[in-house]
Enzyme design. Structure first.
Site: not given
Length: 588
Positions: A103, A376, A448, A467-468
């Protein structure tokens, strides 16, 4: 109306209950390997890059590097070297699962006050566009880590397909054109971005050959020099200069100090399945554990469709409420993991669900009180030894921050918007956060992304999606689909619906509910947002989301199958079998 604060009471009660033990991560492994190899990704060129590594003697971890890097070239709309990702790995030899956290991290300069206007209002443009929107990238470090610790092939080999795609180009597809059109105003603010996307003097059109020579050179330096090829030296200097030229403040020390983190995955039991999934700073695994363990209290197969949806939505509502208040980077905040993922806590939440009535979200407010789908990408890999990878990577919104530092080809992320930059203010995906997800130097923003494995006595599944915030609920529906006995392709195609506590409504894809189911849900007190389904009370515009990539190894039948989301015409799942083996292979 006075808040009942159900979730707060359940959390307090849960502290008095014993924590359920997770299944042993080293339980007995399959006695025989898969019948072949498989890769599913959001672009057929990336799938082919991964398959090439497997054919040439690499393992699933080499294929992951090749697939990820190729996606970084052909899907700049979704991910890239300027972003980050999560890699869930399974080592077949040892039986060990590990989570690679790549991340992005917050630069020291990115203090909350930097994202406010003079009047104190939230500066959404700064949070989503340009240099202040970007965290320090993690994906290149993940390639180095995977190659050094888990792969069999050198980076020069695994990055070669991506280098060729960047240097020679690939055909532009419709989603890339539509995404650029949507973000054009931002993309064309920056000279480095214009040099890449307007290289021919005009925006790309479908069918054009899209070449990225600067990105090819950056990848070549990464392949040759490893970590120092990106985080120090020529590329690092160009990144720093490009960010500074647009008013941002990164430092050479921050780049050089970036490190991936290896973390213990979350694992838990759902019916006959052992689920292995993403820990914080992903919120997905905790939410998935909560939702599935809540739902385990009902026989979903026996329920009418509307009743099943109602219970699934109520589990979503409760998991997203906890996400808002308790989850963040575990290196910076204490996340009550054992409690939030325990079966006892889930049982307490289950007890607050009325079987036939929606729970208004403001009744789950707890403490503190809130203040008044193309993005994403995911891919899945299984190799011939049974090693597997579920990986989700991102630059956040379409084309990230829109900023490419000149000479790098690297499109920077806009992940800073995933922090709670202003407490109680929704981000681009409509979710709020508080202190647990506030930015600090070197901190990783909450995500997420939910790469996931499923294991039963007879079947092993690998799945994930972009997809958030909807990633979490799509993976939930995928898990329920595999539990219903579906194969990989039908799971990838399942209709989708979503609830995230606030705003208090069910969002659904076009056609996800029949008019009868929608009517029954409304009668239970649910608020529905149903674009495209005028008969079900919607607004009459079509909408779908997600891009799920799935693999299924049926050990009992000795078959291997793949599923690539039909919503994305350029995605592909590929399966190749050893001679004499039978399989069900789905390839688009």
């Amino acid at each position: 109306m006075k808040s009942i604060r159900i979730a707060g009471l359940v959390l307090l009660a849960g502290l008095l209950l014993p924590v359920a033990a997770f299944a042993d991560a080293r339980r007995e492994q399959p006695s025989s390997p898969p019948p072949g190899i498989a890769v599913a990704s959001a672009h057929e060129l990336a799938t082919e890059a991964g398959m090439k590594m497997l054919r040439e003697g690499g393992n699933a971890f080499d294929a992951a590097v090749a697939t990820s890097a190729a996606l970084s070239v052909v899907e700049p709309i979704s991910s890239g070297l300027g972003g980050g990702g999560f890699f869930l790995l399974h080592d077949a030899k040892t039986g060990k699962d590990v989570f690679i956290d790549a991340r992005e991290i917050a630069p020291a300069a990115a203090k909350p006050e930097e994202y406010l206007l003079e009047n104190g209002e939230f500066n959404r443009d700064r949070a989503e566009n340009g240099p202040w929107a970007a965290g320090i990238p993690g994906l290149p470090a993940a390639f180095v880590h995977l190659a050094d610790k888990y792969g069999k092939l050198p980076l020069q080999t695994t990055l070669a397909p991506a280098i060729k795609l960047a240097r020679d180009g690939f055909p532009v597809y419709g989603r890339l054109v539509r995404g650029y059109t949507a973000r054009r105003e931002v993309m064309e603010r920056y000279p480095g971005t214009r040099a890449v996307f307007l290289a021919g003097g005009a925006p790309l059109e479908e069918g054009d050959n899209f070449r990225q020579p600067d990105l090819a050179q950056t990848l070549e330096l990464l392949a040759a020099k490893g970590f120092d090829g990106f985080y120090r030296g020529v590329v690092a200097d160009k990144l720093l200069a490009g960010v500074k030229a647009e008013g941002g403040r990164w430092t050479a020390q921050e780049l050089a100090a970036y490190r991936v983190r290896e973390r213990e995955p979350i694992s838990f039991q759902y019916r006959d399945w052992r689920i292995v999934t993403a820990p914080p700073p992903s919120s997905g695994g905790v939410a998935l554990a909560q939702m599935l363990q809540i739902l385990e209290g009902w026989d979903l197969d026996s329920l009418e469709p509307a009743q099943r949806v109602h219970l699934v939505v109520e589990s979503m509502r409760r998991a997203f409420r906890d996400r808002t208040f308790y989850l963040g980077d575990p290196d910076f905040v204490k996340v009550p993991m054992a409690l939030l993922t325990s079966a006892d806590y889930a049982a307490g939440l289950r007890a607050t669900i009325h079987p036939h009535k929606a729970t208004p979200s403001d009744m789950l407010s707890g403490e503190p009180t809130p203040l008044e789908d193309d993005e994403t990408t995911h891919f899945s890999v299984i190799d011939a030894d049974g090693n597997r990878v579920a990986a989700t990577q991102t630059v956040n919104l379409l084309f990230g921050s829109g900023l490419i530092p000149p000479g790098t080809g690297v499109l920077l992320n806009n992940e800073m918007d995933d922090f709670a930059l202003k407490p109680g203010t929704p981000n681009a995906f409509g979710v709020m956060g508080y202190d647990a997800n506030a930015p600090q130097p070197g901190k990783r923003m909450l995500s997420s992304m939910t790469p996931t494995f499923m294991e039963s006595a007879d079947r092993i599944a690998v799945l994930g999606t972009p997809g958030g915030t909807r990633i979490i609920t799509m993976v939930l529906l995928g898990v329920l689909g595999f539990d219903d006995g579906l194969d990989a392709q039908p799971v990838a195609a399942l209709p989708r619906y979503h609830h995230q506590w606030m705003p208090d409504r069910i969002d659904a894809e076009t056609g996800a509910f029949t008019p009868e189911v929608a009517k029954a849900l409304k009668a239970m007190g649910h608020n529905l947002e149903l674009p495209g389904d005028e008969a079900a009370g919607g607004r009459g515009s079509s909408h779908v989301w997600g891009n799920m990539q799935t693999l299924l190894w049926n050990r009992k039948a000795n078959t291997l199958s793949g599923g690539s989301d039909p919503r994305n015409p350029v995605g592909r799942a590929m399966v190749e079998l050893r001679q004499g083996k039978a399989a069900a292979a789905i390839a688009k």
